[in-house]
Design an enzyme around this catalytic site. Structure first.
Site, short mmCIF file in Angstrom:
data_model
loop_
_atom_site.label_atom_id
_atom_site.label_comp_id
_atom_site.label_asym_id
_atom_site.label_seq_id
_atom_site.Cartn_x
_atom_site.Cartn_y
_atom_site.Cartn_z
N LYS A 1 0.84 -1.20 0.00
CA LYS A 1 0.00 0.00 0.00
C LYS A 1 0.88 1.25 0.00
CE LYS A 1 -0.41 0.19 5.05
NZ LYS A 1 -1.32 0.30 6.20
N TYR B 1 13.88 32.20 1.74
CA TYR B 1 12.67 32.98 2.02
C TYR B 1 12.69 33.55 3.44
CZ TYR B 1 10.38 31.28 -2.24
OH TYR B 1 10.05 31.01 -3.53
#
EC number: 5.1.1.1
Length: 809
Positions: free
Chosen positions: A483, A707
């Site tokens: 999965k 940033y």
């Protein structure tokens, strides 16, 4: 070539039953899945994680008629035409046969061992010698107790010399390898930490490795390791180093600005300087081992040194990549010989995602009549759609193979014509020697993507699977969790390997994942976790088996199947024993059994539950309670159903800590992918996330990076920008020095905020260059700890745009 009658005299059998003494044996088989030439194969029923005796019927059905076994209670009536050799130990018998075969080879055999660099030195030496010799080399890393035996079996007097690699991890192993290899010339690369845990001390490890040379006249090695103190007194040594007594003296090594190293050596009063395209110490040492070996073999310096300058790093791993036009590309372009070709072809045939299979093959070095016949035999046994041949020496294959052939005189010619060849919806094996540069073809066929890659070691995944299997009783089935894109490792590529290794079930999270597996040739039973009504049609058309966890879903699915007139469709019932996420409660078993028994549309295949804290000792009582609730609930359910079901409750931690919870099947998840949450297994790392340095800048103190100016530099710094960001799954929580990456084995920290596609690293204190490789998670467990999460999250959050590259290493 051997007959069964002649083999009888070369292995120690307790008893035998030979029905066809004249049967000729060409191939040694030990894996029923890889049998290609069954009529002329001798099958060795090895007892490893899985007992080879259980696969005798499968091998017999494929046409094998000769077996070496150790179990005396085999029902030979099931194999009425087969011959049997009963031995004390099957691996020992295989080694005995390989040892005898090696003794029939009367040309020089070079044996290589050491902690690291064995395979690289072997490959480089083969390249350097092949210009004027036919060189046999053991394929890839076939250096184990089994691998060496299989390598030696392909040895023949068609070759001028052989280079055989030997690797060990435990005391006592080298004696067996020495008995088989019996090297005429020895090479000891180095000694390090590899496999150190198996030995009491460094001296004990050296003593064990040197055992390979106990009958060897000449041994070559770097003098700085002091191996001569461990060798027999009659051994002649040939060394390189900085000592006056070294045969090859290293006078000077200098790293150049162009990424190369300049090396000055002295040999027999001659001083020479040469350059090699490496700066790391390991590669330079490996080059010097090759130089010293060639000097020992009598090659002059002026012949050797230009060859050394042409050496390149080796991509020694067979890689599986996503190609253009829905193709799978198997890239094995670093060498080309019969043994490694057969290994690559075996891997090609493991791939079930495409029916069409194409081989792109370059010329081979030194093919005489006998080797041509062997190549023809190998290719003739393959079920290939076509073969594309590069070079001129393989034209003898014309009209001798049923497979369509395309010929190109050079790689350049193939590249020019590639657009005219329809390559789609197929698996393509690219196999070529270094001088043909078939990697240029691979680059054109591989789908373009972001330069950040997740490398997935399929052999490590296979090792981890066998590690868990080794602690399970033979009757316990194994369900593998694939999965969430196989915990980030990919879907059908991983599932295909698990199918090849005969796991019993696969589990996916969503029906779409199961549909993709079916589309790529996966035919194992697949359980789908927590499906809803919208995917019922997909479950039916793709033969996917749903987890049923509530009365609502159960009734809806029964109604759906009734409309489509389906009977006995397999389902899996989930019981909630304490997780309280999904599942029927134990008190609902009577009502559930009534509903199930009245619905011929379904058939319960398994009943399962999930352990909440199988790895936590403080919750031991709760785990015991869960197991008890589960067993009682399934007992009640089976009474109501009137038939038995497969029971499973043990997850990865349950496999390690709760043998009482094995029941009929276990579910293997994160441990398969190399993460040992319990700290009790010896697992191999399956995946490694890598990127590259795009740019390096010299910045003064006081500068800010990234940033919001969050990266303030307190000193003059070198800042590297690398190609990974939060869009790739590298969490913003790793910013501002929290995250660590590794460049050339040296750890560095992040600077400033993590950007969408990039982030910055402080490389002031290390040697780093633009385009250098960067390992994003040097320690996955430590990385998870730093941002207060678990390794699962780091793996499954990796973006689909991160290219997955699969390899055997």
């Amino acid at each position: 070539m051997y007959t069964l009658a002649s083999i009888l005299s070369h292995i120690h059998s307790k008893q035998h039953l030979i029905r066809d003494a004249a049967r000729q044996i060409y191939d040694l088989a030990y894996d029923s899945r890889k049998i290609r030439n069954a009529e002329h194969s001798l099958f060795f029923a090895l007892k490893n994680v899985r007992d080879g005796h259980t696969f005798i019927p499968d091998a017999y059905q494929k046409g094998v008629r000769a077996f070496v076994v150790s179990c005396e209670d085999i029902d030979i009536s099931l194999c009425p035409e087969a011959s049997f050799f009963w031995v004390e130990d099957v691996l020992t018998a295989l080694q005995e046969l390989a040892s005898y075969h090696r003794q029939q080879f009367h040309k020089p055999v070079i044996g290589i061992t050491g902690s690291n660099g064995k395979t690289i030195v072997k490959e480089w030496l083969a390249q350097l010698l092949q210009e004027d010799k036919k060189v046999y080399q053991s394929p890839k890393s076939y250096n184990s107790q089994l691998g060496v035996a299989l390598s030696l079996w392909n040895l023949s007097d068609d070759y001028d010399c052989a280079i055989i690699e030997a690797g060990i991890s435990l005391p006592g192993e080298m004696n067996h390898l020495e008995a088989m290899i019996r090297p005429d010339i020895g090479i000891m690369t180095n000694i390090g930490v590899a496999h150190a845990s198996g030995f009491a001390s460094k001296a004990a490890k050296i003593t064990e490795k040197i055992t390979l040379f106990k009958r060897t006249k000449d041994v070559i090695f770097p003098s700085r390791y002091g191996f001569d103190a461990y060798l027999p007194s009659e051994t002649t040594t040939f060394t390189f180093g900085e000592r006056d007594v070294d045969n090859v003296r290293i006078l000077h090594i200098e790293e150049r600005r162009d990424g190369r190293s300049s090396i000055q050596v002295s040999y027999e009063q001659e001083i020479a300087t040469f350059t090699v395209p490496f700066v790391d110490k390991a590669s330079i040492e490996n080059v010097l081992i090759c130089l010293t070996t060639l000097l020992f073999l009598g090659y002059p310096l002026d012949v050797i040194l230009p060859k050394l300058g042409r050496l390149r790093p080796l991509e020694m791993r067979l890689q599986l990549k996503t190609g253009r036009h829905n193709c799978s590309i198997i890239d094995d372009t670093y060498s080309n010989d019969l043994a490694s070709l057969q290994i690559a072809l075996d891997f090609l045939h493991q791939q079930q995602q495409h029916k069409k299979k194409t081989l792109i093959l370059s010329d081979m070095e030194g093919l005489d009549d006998k080797l041509q016949a062997k190549l023809l035999s190998v290719l003739g046994r393959q079920n290939l759609t076509r073969i594309i041949i590069v070079g001129k020496s393989l034209h003898f294959l014309v009209d001798k193979l049923a497979t369509p052939l395309l010929f190109f005189d050079s790689t350049e010619e193939l590249v020019r014509n590639l657009r005219n060849i329809v390559l789609e919806n197929e698996s393509i094996l690219i196999k070529g020697s270094r001088r043909y540069h078939l990697e240029d073809v691979s680059k054109l066929l591989v789908a373009k993507s972001h330069e950040t890659v997740l490398e997935i070691n399929l052999s490590a995944l296979e090792h981890n699977l066998q590690a868990y299997r080794s602690i399970l009783p033979q009757h316990v089935k194994l369900m593998a969790m694939v999965k969430a894109f196989s915990y980030g490792s990919g879907s059908y590529e991983v599932a295909n390997l698990l199918q090849f290794n005969k796991v019993d079930y696969l589990t996916v999270a969503f029906a779409d994942e199961g549909v993709e597996l079916r589309q790529h040739g996966i035919d194992l039973p697949i359980m789908v976790l927590s499906p809803d009504e919208q995917v019922f049609e997909s479950l039916l058309t793709s033969n996917l088996e749903p987890e049923i966890y509530s009365f609502r879903i159960l009734k809806s699915f029964i109604d759906f199947l009734r409309i489509r007139k389906q009977k006995a469709f397999p389902i899996h019932i989930k019981i909630d024993t304490g997780m309280h996420r999904l599942g029927f409660l134990p008190r609902e078993m009577a009502e559930l059994a009534t509903l199930l028994s009245a619905a011929p549309e379904i058939k319960v295949k398994t009943v399962f539950s999930h352990l909440v804290a199988a790895g936590k000792e403080q919750h031991r009582d709760f785990t015991i309670q869960q197991i008890g609730f589960f067993s009682t609930s399934v007992d009640r359910l089976e009474v109501g159903l009137g038939y038995t079901v497969i029971r499973h409750i043990a997850n990865t931690s349950g496999i390690i800590n709760w043998p009482s919870a094995y029941m009929d099947m276990v579910r293997l998840g994160i441990g398969l992918y190399g993460v040992d949450m319990d700290g009790k297994m010896t697992l191999e790392k399956v995946s490694e996330l890598k990127t590259t340095i795009t740019q390096i800048k010299e910045l003064p103190a006081g500068t800010t990076v990234g940033y919001d100016r969050k990266g303030l530099l307190h000193r003059a710094s070198r800042i590297a920008t690398v190609k990974i960001g939060y869009a790739d799954g590298y969490s913003r929580r790793f910013g501002e020095g929290v995250g660590e990456m590794s460049i050339n084995g040296q750890k560095v920290s992040t600077v400033g905020s993590i950007c969408m596609d990039m982030c910055m690293l402080d490389v002031t204190d290390i040697v780093a260059h633009e385009l250098d490789e960067v390992v994003v998670f040097p320690d996955l467990m430590e990385a998870a700890r730093r941002i207060d999460t678990i390794p699962y999250e780091l793996l499954v959050n990796l973006s689909a745009r991160v290219k997955r590259v699969y390899y055997y290493g």
